[in-house]
Motif scaffolding. Structure first.
Motif, PDB file in Angstrom:
ATOM      1  N   ARG A 179       0.835  -1.192   0.000  1.00 49.74           N
ATOM      2  CA  ARG A 179       0.000   0.000   0.000  1.00 49.74           C
ATOM      3  C   ARG A 179       0.874   1.248   0.000  1.00 49.74           C
ATOM      4  NH1 ARG A 179      -5.104   0.934   4.140  1.00 49.74           N
ATOM      5  NH2 ARG A 179      -5.824   2.941   3.252  1.00 49.74           N
ATOM      6  N   ARG A 180       0.414   2.284  -0.748  1.00 48.06           N
ATOM      7  CA  ARG A 180       1.090   3.574  -0.728  1.00 48.06           C
ATOM      8  C   ARG A 180       0.161   4.584  -0.053  1.00 48.06           C
ATOM      9  NH1 ARG A 180       5.790   3.789  -3.857  1.00 48.06           N
ATOM     10  NH2 ARG A 180       6.170   5.610  -2.560  1.00 48.06           N
ATOM     11  N   MET A 181       0.738   5.364   0.851  1.00 45.10           N
ATOM     12  CA  MET A 181      -0.075   6.277   1.646  1.00 45.10           C
ATOM     13  C   MET A 181       0.720   7.550   1.914  1.00 45.10           C
ATOM     14  SD  MET A 181      -1.626   5.609   5.476  1.00 45.10           S
ATOM     15  CE  MET A 181      -2.447   4.112   4.958  1.00 45.10           C
ATOM     16  N   THR A 182       0.054   8.690   1.761  1.00 45.17           N
ATOM     17  CA  THR A 182       0.632   9.983   2.082  1.00 45.17           C
ATOM     18  C   THR A 182       0.152  10.414   3.464  1.00 45.17           C
ATOM     19  OG1 THR A 182       0.844  10.676  -0.216  1.00 45.17           O
ATOM     20  CG2 THR A 182       0.699  12.421   1.421  1.00 45.17           C
ATOM     21  N   LYS A 183       1.033  11.022   4.235  1.00 45.61           N
ATOM     22  CA  LYS A 183       0.684  11.436   5.578  1.00 45.61           C
ATOM     23  C   LYS A 183      -0.544  12.350   5.564  1.00 45.61           C
ATOM     24  CE  LYS A 183       2.625  13.590   9.733  1.00 45.61           C
ATOM     25  NZ  LYS A 183       3.792  14.248  10.331  1.00 45.61           N
ATOM     26  N   TRP A 240      -2.200   7.558  -1.825  1.00 46.92           N
ATOM     27  CA  TRP A 240      -0.972   8.211  -2.269  1.00 46.92           C
ATOM     28  C   TRP A 240      -1.347   9.492  -2.998  1.00 46.92           C
ATOM     29  CZ3 TRP A 240       3.035   5.732  -6.138  1.00 46.92           C
ATOM     30  CH2 TRP A 240       4.318   6.280  -5.896  1.00 46.92           C
ATOM     31  N   ARG A 241      -0.525  10.516  -2.905  1.00 48.37           N
ATOM     32  CA  ARG A 241      -0.879  11.822  -3.440  1.00 48.37           C
ATOM     33  C   ARG A 241      -0.714  11.918  -4.956  1.00 48.37           C
ATOM     34  NH1 ARG A 241       0.718  15.312  -0.236  1.00 48.37           N
ATOM     35  NH2 ARG A 241       0.174  17.070  -1.562  1.00 48.37           N
ATOM     36  N   TRP A 301      15.046   7.011  -4.746  1.00 44.46           N
ATOM     37  CA  TRP A 301      15.281   6.000  -3.716  1.00 44.46           C
ATOM     38  C   TRP A 301      15.984   6.591  -2.495  1.00 44.46           C
ATOM     39  CZ3 TRP A 301      13.318   1.140  -3.897  1.00 44.46           C
ATOM     40  CH2 TRP A 301      12.880   0.660  -5.125  1.00 44.46           C
ATOM     41  N   ARG A 302      16.762   7.632  -2.691  1.00 47.42           N
ATOM     42  CA  ARG A 302      17.562   8.177  -1.609  1.00 47.42           C
ATOM     43  C   ARG A 302      16.880   9.354  -0.903  1.00 47.42           C
ATOM     44  NH1 ARG A 302      22.880   6.411  -2.139  1.00 47.42           N
ATOM     45  NH2 ARG A 302      23.641   8.186  -0.926  1.00 47.42           N
ATOM     46  N   TYR A 303      15.632   9.641  -1.329  1.00 50.27           N
ATOM     47  CA  TYR A 303      14.903  10.752  -0.732  1.00 50.27           C
ATOM     48  C   TYR A 303      13.764  10.177   0.112  1.00 50.27           C
ATOM     49  CZ  TYR A 303      13.050  15.518  -0.398  1.00 50.27           C
ATOM     50  OH  TYR A 303      12.638  16.742   0.061  1.00 50.27           O
ATOM     51  N   ALA A 304      13.907  10.236   1.418  1.00 44.04           N
ATOM     52  CA  ALA A 304      12.990   9.535   2.321  1.00 44.04           C
ATOM     53  C   ALA A 304      11.848  10.420   2.805  1.00 44.04           C
ATOM     54  CB  ALA A 304      13.767   8.994   3.517  1.00 44.04           C
ATOM     55  N   LEU A 305      11.417  11.344   1.954  1.00 45.63           N
ATOM     56  CA  LEU A 305      10.270  12.178   2.291  1.00 45.63           C
ATOM     57  C   LEU A 305       9.215  12.050   1.191  1.00 45.63           C
ATOM     58  CD1 LEU A 305      12.109  15.396   3.574  1.00 45.63           C
ATOM     59  CD2 LEU A 305      10.986  13.625   4.960  1.00 45.63           C
ATOM     60  N   ASP A 306       8.011  12.501   1.511  1.00 47.91           N
ATOM     61  CA  ASP A 306       6.875  12.298   0.615  1.00 47.91           C
ATOM     62  C   ASP A 306       6.419  13.622   0.016  1.00 47.91           C
ATOM     63  OD1 ASP A 306       4.970  10.844  -0.713  1.00 47.91           O
ATOM     64  OD2 ASP A 306       3.505  10.940   0.912  1.00 47.91           O
ATOM     65  N   GLY A 307       7.357  14.367  -0.556  1.00 47.44           N
ATOM     66  CA  GLY A 307       7.010  15.621  -1.194  1.00 47.44           C
ATOM     67  C   GLY A 307       6.721  16.719  -0.193  1.00 47.44           C
ATOM     68  N   GLN A 308       5.779  17.585  -0.533  1.00 47.41           N
ATOM     69  CA  GLN A 308       5.401  18.714   0.313  1.00 47.41           C
ATOM     70  C   GLN A 308       3.890  18.818   0.379  1.00 47.41           C
ATOM     71  OE1 GLN A 308       7.154  22.257  -1.292  1.00 47.41           O
ATOM     72  NE2 GLN A 308       9.239  21.737  -0.665  1.00 47.41           N
ATOM     73  N   ASP A 309       3.418  19.381   1.483  1.00 49.94           N
ATOM     74  CA  ASP A 309       1.999  19.670   1.568  1.00 49.94           C
ATOM     75  C   ASP A 309       1.719  20.965   0.806  1.00 49.94           C
ATOM     76  OD1 ASP A 309       2.708  21.849   3.131  1.00 49.94           O
ATOM     77  OD2 ASP A 309       2.153  20.897   5.020  1.00 49.94           O
ATOM     78  N   ASP A 315       1.169  23.826   1.649  1.00 52.57           N
ATOM     79  CA  ASP A 315       1.813  24.993   2.234  1.00 52.57           C
ATOM     80  C   ASP A 315       3.328  24.976   2.074  1.00 52.57           C
ATOM     81  OD1 ASP A 315      -0.620  26.065   3.096  1.00 52.57           O
ATOM     82  OD2 ASP A 315      -0.580  24.829   4.905  1.00 52.57           O
ATOM     83  N   GLY A 316       3.860  23.932   1.429  1.00 57.94           N
ATOM     84  CA  GLY A 316       5.289  23.866   1.194  1.00 57.94           C
ATOM     85  C   GLY A 316       6.086  23.152   2.264  1.00 57.94           C
ATOM     86  N   ASN A 317       5.421  22.503   3.238  1.00 58.84           N
ATOM     87  CA  ASN A 317       6.133  21.792   4.289  1.00 58.84           C
ATOM     88  C   ASN A 317       6.454  20.376   3.842  1.00 58.84           C
ATOM     89  OD1 ASN A 317       5.780  23.995   6.179  1.00 58.84           O
ATOM     90  ND2 ASN A 317       3.634  23.363   6.303  1.00 58.84           N
ATOM     91  N   PRO A 318       7.686  19.890   4.124  1.00 57.20           N
ATOM     92  CA  PRO A 318       8.035  18.517   3.731  1.00 57.20           C
ATOM     93  C   PRO A 318       7.186  17.509   4.498  1.00 57.20           C
ATOM     94  CG  PRO A 318       9.740  19.467   5.114  1.00 57.20           C
ATOM     95  CD  PRO A 318       8.802  20.585   4.791  1.00 57.20           C
ATOM     96  N   LEU A 319       6.836  16.419   3.825  1.00 61.30           N
ATOM     97  CA  LEU A 319       6.010  15.370   4.428  1.00 61.30           C
ATOM     98  C   LEU A 319       6.845  14.129   4.682  1.00 61.30           C
ATOM     99  CD1 LEU A 319       2.758  15.656   2.274  1.00 61.30           C
ATOM    100  CD2 LEU A 319       3.101  16.435   4.616  1.00 61.30           C
ATOM    101  N   GLU A 320       6.740  13.580   5.877  1.00 64.15           N
ATOM    102  CA  GLU A 320       7.419  12.329   6.188  1.00 64.15           C
ATOM    103  C   GLU A 320       6.608  11.159   5.634  1.00 64.15           C
ATOM    104  OE1 GLU A 320       7.931  12.095  10.362  1.00 64.15           O
ATOM    105  OE2 GLU A 320       9.302  13.796  10.484  1.00 64.15           O
ATOM    106  N   TYR A 321       7.334  10.132   5.243  1.00 63.84           N
ATOM    107  CA  TYR A 321       6.652   8.915   4.816  1.00 63.84           C
ATOM    108  C   TYR A 321       6.083   8.196   6.025  1.00 63.84           C
ATOM    109  CZ  TYR A 321       7.063   7.933  -0.155  1.00 63.84           C
ATOM    110  OH  TYR A 321       6.882   7.921  -1.510  1.00 63.84           O
ATOM    111  N   VAL A 322       4.850   7.725   5.870  1.00 64.56           N
ATOM    112  CA  VAL A 322       4.246   6.864   6.891  1.00 64.56           C
ATOM    113  C   VAL A 322       4.579   5.431   6.480  1.00 64.56           C
ATOM    114  CG1 VAL A 322       2.121   6.153   8.017  1.00 64.56           C
ATOM    115  CG2 VAL A 322       2.393   8.517   7.255  1.00 64.56           C
TER     116      VAL A 322
END
Length: 806
Positions: A329-333, A338-339, A365-373, A375-382
């Motif tokens: 499953r893919r999920m965005t915080k 998934w977004r 693969w080396r970027y362990a964040l899920d883009g931005q919300d 408002d421009g804030n980085p999103l952590e992967y759940v």
């Protein structure tokens, strides 16, 4: 104590009965060992993150206004195209979003392309219409073929673009290698079952038509019956339907889709093989019908993984990996799905589009964040994984120790912001009018943008004789008159551009005939506005009234026995014509190769077919005012003292259409008006009371209301969408489309009204003396007439413009 392996790595297998199975695999990829000797049979691999790549700005120069959600993406021969909000963009190799036009709607679009000429045609369908972008000409246009019904899905096959009609009644295709051309005979309906078409997909040179209950494969059959390019493959019908139009996707040499029973299947040849598990199907069963219908899929392949991702908006995103044959499953915080709304491979990277805003991400693969919300804030992967239950048939389980082996201490991800989008150039300017034969130069102004800007002709036609340089300079010498509309484009090094529409009237030079101290004269003007030049010719050969013909001006007089004359050098010198021309009226015409001059009371007109060198008398017609010509109607008309005449053979013969009822003893005006003619003078009882009538073959004579009060009508002009009527007492009224209204007084008789394609001209002069004036107006309204200075005190008669065509 001997350590024992414990299988805790699992896939997504969460049953409704959580006491039986609650296995989760969120944002991990289950990987099965392909060879023996690994520490365990399974491992969980961290899925790649969403690294900010491009933030599409809806309006350049307004960085806070992002484009709308990503509605579709397509890689076209190395070029990436994206529909964000209601705009089609190309993402350049420099990661600049270049807008190319509007794609209406808010829903998902389908895109396909073919090869055309030196580029490609990209077809975008939005569920109701189709739009085609040509990558060579950079033109986006709507499909307007009468045989095109609109579409909601499109795919390429054998130089055709196959599509499904918006209601799903049939599928159809474009003409060969032509995304804009269609034939209403190239349509195909479901034959296996009378079910509506839900989706269309092309695989292995077959068009798979997904219905609600069946799948029918079609092939391009050159040996068919000749009625249509495509026929059903071996009369095959697959008895399995489809529930979501955008769920079909190609992966691993096969096609995956969501069937009509909400089961995810993979085609093995023509056999639909079930690949979804019961927990996946339970989750799908809990969705509403509308949610299932809006489900969409895309695929991803990297480092051995081949994943089919299925998203149900508002619910979840599941991925099936062909490598492991397991689900995850893919999920965005902050949400259950998934977004990403779409995913394509471009320029060696997988690019994902955001379903909320116009943002593009690179799967890294080396970027362990899920883009931005937003408002421009980085999103952590759940990320989480839930193993299967450990049980011993309700007996006690003793675990003395547990060692979890995992890789830790990797590089810390430093959040990346979207790069700023550069501002594009702006081009401004309003090129002035020009004149035939006169040198012309004008420079457009280009500001902003990046690097060297290049100006090109975008559409339309430049005046003949003019060229446009890449620096934005229009130069040359116009060779033909007319009004020329076009658009120019300024493009910078990023590919950003700005368009400007412009229009240049190229005026044919004109002459004004008059008298100064009893000596005839000619004044020349290049634009119809500047009449301040000194006379360029004087002498006895110049008469009162003029008409233009190809390559020459012709002059004639109302004086008895005065010969006509002609000039072949713009009025500089004149030659008397042969033939006894005794003119009575004031306006001659050039009509289909013949110069026609109104005659005197001897009931004649005079006609020349050699440019005014020789005239012959056409007897039997009393014509004192002429007009020509009515497009699609009669060639010309003539107004006699009592009767009205028409001609269809350039003045060779004249046919009376009856008495016009206008008193012509003082005024005599005639002008072409749509499908008829306006004719004016005085009333029957008064030669000096303005009276206006209209004649056409369909209505005959009709009296026209007008507000004039004094002086017979002796000048009429129809052109530029307006009708002008003037009197011998200097009154003028105008009809701009709603009838004649308003009266403007020039204070002296109006000898002639003229429209040269640029301005309206009124030639005014008192009888028998100087003090004549010439007035111009851009729109003929009563408040916009300008008195144009003359070089002397002249009695003025008429103007004529170099010949520019009938």
């Amino acid at each position: 104590m001997q350590w024992q392996p414990l299988e805790i790595v699992s896939d997504e297998y969460a049953d409704d009965n959580r006491h039986w199975s609650a296995q989760h695999c969120v944002n991990y990829l289950p990987v099965l060992a392909e060879r023996p000797g690994t520490r365990s049979r399974w491992q969980l691999r961290q899925a790649p993150g969403l690294k900010p790549l491009v933030r599409i700005i809806a309006t350049h120069g307004t960085p806070d206004v992002e484009a709308g959600p990503i509605r579709g993406m397509r890689e076209v021969e190395g070029k990436l195209f994206v529909v964000a909000g209601t705009t089609l963009y190309q993402i350049t190799s420099g990661l600049v979003a270049v807008p190319y036009g509007t794609i209406p709607g808010v829903g998902r679009v389908s895109m396909a392309h073919n090869q055309r000429g030196l580029g490609n045609e990209l077809l975008i369908v939005n569920g109701s219409a189709g739009y085609v972008f040509n990558t060579n000409t950079l033109v986006l246009q709507k499909v307007t073929d009468d045989a095109y019904p609109g579409a909601f899905v499109a795919a390429y096959i054998d130089s055709y673009l196959a599509q499904v009609e918006p209601q799903g009644r049939y599928w159809f295709h474009s003409d060969l290698a032509d995304a804009l051309g269609y034939n209403s005979l190239d349509r195909y309906e479901a034959e296996g079952q009378p079910d509506r078409i839900v989706a269309l997909h092309v695989s292995h040179r077959e068009v798979l038509i997904f219905g609600r209950e069946t799948i029918e494969p079609y092939v391009n059959d050159p040996e068919g019956d000749g009625t249509a390019p495509f026929n059903r493959a071996s009369n095959t019908v697959i008895e399995c339907g489809c529930s979501a139009r955008f769920s079909a996707a190609s992966l691993d040499n096969s096609v995956f889709f969501l069937d009509d029973k909400r089961i995810v299947r993979r085609l093995d040849g023509y056999t639909p093989v079930r690949i979804s598990t019961q927990p996946i199907e339970q989750a799908l069963a809990e969705c509403t019908a509308d949610q299932i219908a809006s489900a969409f899929a895309f695929v991803w392949e990297d480092r051995g993984h081949k994943v089919y991702y299925l998203t149900v908006p508002g619910q979840f995103t599941f991925g099936y990996d062909v490598l492991s044959q397991r689900w995850h499953r893919r999920m965005t915080k902050g949400m259950d799905r998934w977004r990403l709304s779409d995913l394509v491979y471009w320029n060696g990277k997988w690019i994902g589009g955001d379903y909320q805003t116009g943002r593009l991400y690179e799967l890294d693969w080396r970027y362990a964040l899920d883009g931005q919300d937003p408002d421009g804030n980085p999103l952590e992967y759940v990320r989480r994984s839930g193993s299967g239950y450990l049980s011993a048939n309700e007996n006690r389980i003793r675990v003395d120790a547990c060692a979890l082996v995992c890789r830790v201490g990797g590089e810390m991800t430093v959040p990346v912001n979207f790069p700023e989008q550069p501002e594009g150039p702006e081009i401004t300017g309003d090129a002035p009018s020009g004149a035939v034969g006169e040198a012309y130069s004008y420079s457009y102004t280009v500001t902003g943008g990046t690097g060297v800007k290049r100006v090109t002709l975008r559409s339309g036609t430049l005046p003949p004789g003019l060229t446009l340089s890449q620096a934005g300079v229009l130069s040359g010498t116009p060779t033909a008159g007319g009004s020329y509309s076009f658009s120019v484009r300024a493009t910078d090094e990023n590919g950003l551009f700005d368009d400007l529409s412009d229009n240049i009237p190229i005026i044919l030079p004109m002459i004004l005939l008059g008298i100064s101290s009893a000596i005839p004269l000619v004044v020349r003007s290049l634009d119809g506005e500047d009449w301040s030049a000194s006379p360029i010719a004087t002498g006895g050969n110049i008469k009162n009234y003029a008409v233009a013909a190809p390559g020459r001006y012709v002059s004639f007089s109302v004086a008895s026995g005065t010969p006509a004359s002609y000039s072949t050098n713009g009025g500089t010198s004149w030659t008397n014509s042969a033939g006894n021309v005794v003119a009575r009226g004031r306006r001659g015409i050039y009509l289909q190769g013949a110069i026609i001059i109104p005659g005197d009371s001897a009931f004649a007109v005079y006609r020349s077919t050699d440019g005014g060198a020789n005239y012959s008398e056409i007897a039997g017609t009393n014509v004192s005012a002429l007009a020509a010509k009515v497009p699609g109607g009669l060639d010309g008309s003539g107004m006699g003292s009592t009767n009205y005449y028409t001609t269809d053979d350039a003045g060779q013969t004249w046919n009376s259409v009856g008495a016009h009822g206008v008193n012509t003893s003082t005024g005599r005006g005639n002008g072409a008006d749509g499908d008829g003619y306006l004719l004016g003078g005085g009333t029957t009882g008064s030669a000096t009371t303005p009276f206006l009538r209209r004649w056409s073959p369909s209505t005959g004579f009709v009296t026209i209301a007008q507000p004039l009060t004094s002086g017979a009508i002796n000048s009429i002009c129809c052109g530029g969408g307006r009708k002008l009527v003037g009197t011998a007492m200097g009154q003028l009224t105008v009809d701009s489309g709603s009838g004649f209204s308003g009266v403007h007084s020039f204070g002296m008789p109006i000898r002639q009204l003229f429209y040269n394609g640029h301005v309206y001209i009124a030639v005014c002069s008192p009888e028998g003396g100087g003090g004549g004036k010439i007035f111009t107006s851009p729109d003929a309204s009563t408040s916009t007439w300008t008195d144009r200075p003359l070089a002397g005190a002249y009695e003025l008669f008429s103007v004529a413009q170099e010949y520019g065509g009938d």
